[in-house]
Design an enzyme around this catalytic site. Structure first.
Site, short mmCIF file in Angstrom:
data_model
loop_
_atom_site.label_atom_id
_atom_site.label_comp_id
_atom_site.label_asym_id
_atom_site.label_seq_id
_atom_site.Cartn_x
_atom_site.Cartn_y
_atom_site.Cartn_z
N PRO A 1 0.79 -1.24 0.00
CA PRO A 1 0.00 0.00 0.00
C PRO A 1 0.82 1.29 0.00
O PRO A 1 0.83 2.05 0.97
CB PRO A 1 -0.84 -0.14 1.27
CG PRO A 1 0.00 -0.98 2.17
CD PRO A 1 0.74 -1.93 1.28
N CYS A 2 1.43 1.55 -1.13
CA CYS A 2 2.22 2.78 -1.28
C CYS A 2 1.34 4.02 -1.18
O CYS A 2 1.84 5.10 -0.86
CB CYS A 2 2.99 2.75 -2.60
SG CYS A 2 1.97 2.41 -4.05
#
Length: 175
Positions: free
Chosen positions: A141-142
């Protein structure tokens, strides 16, 4: 020395509320890339940088992977943890990518805070570069990394998708 033959991966598509996701899996059914249909060239370049030459063939991703992603988009945010993924990058990139899933859904962290957490407090730019080189959107989850002032900054799939993902996870991002 002869060139390494291209790796063959499966390519599937999954309709989501924010566009068509491209799912790239290896022969073991492990997720190797997830990006958006409108960013296919970027995804292919990230794969090339990681594993070299790649051939993508149409193939349905494993049902467990599709179900976990669909569940996430329907609101079961914990479903992402069930997805098996594999990345090849520098040791620092790998460190960043392994740290990102430890940021709980519904929370964000600044690039500087993640750098400090990785015991590299001056590596904010390196964290940003690794974050931008992440080949597996959403699952790694950048989108949970934001600027020190709370701004959304960048997202490889576009800021509107980042905004949607954060709101979907319950983050109050203001107006």
């Amino acid at each position: 020395m002869p060139a390494k033959p291209p790796e063959t991966f499966g390519l599937d598509r999954l309709q989501t509320p924010i566009g068509v996701a491209l799912l790239v899996t290896d022969a073991d059914g492990v997720l190797r890339a997830l990006d958006w249909e409108d960013f296919a060239p970027r995804m292919k370049e990230l794969l090339r940088l990681q594993v070299g030459a790649v051939v993508l063939r149409g193939a349905r991703a494993p049902q467990e992977l599709r179900a976990a992603l669909s569940g996430y988009f329907k609101g079961d945010l914990d479903r992402l943890t069930a997805i098996r993924w594999r990345v090849a990058g520098t040791p620092f990139q790998q460190k960043v990518w392994k740290a990102l899933p430890r940021i709980p859904a519904g929370t964000t962290m600044s690039y500087g805070a993640l750098a400090a957490k990785l015991k590299s407090p001056n590596a904010m730019r390196a964290v940003g570069h690794a974050n931008g080189s992440n080949p597996i959107s959403v699952v790694i989850p950048c989108h949970r990394l934001i600027g020190a002032n709370g701004s959304l900054i960048k997202y490889g799939g576009g800021l509107e998708r980042k905004r949607w993902l954060l709101q979907h996870e319950g983050v109050d991002i203001g107006s």
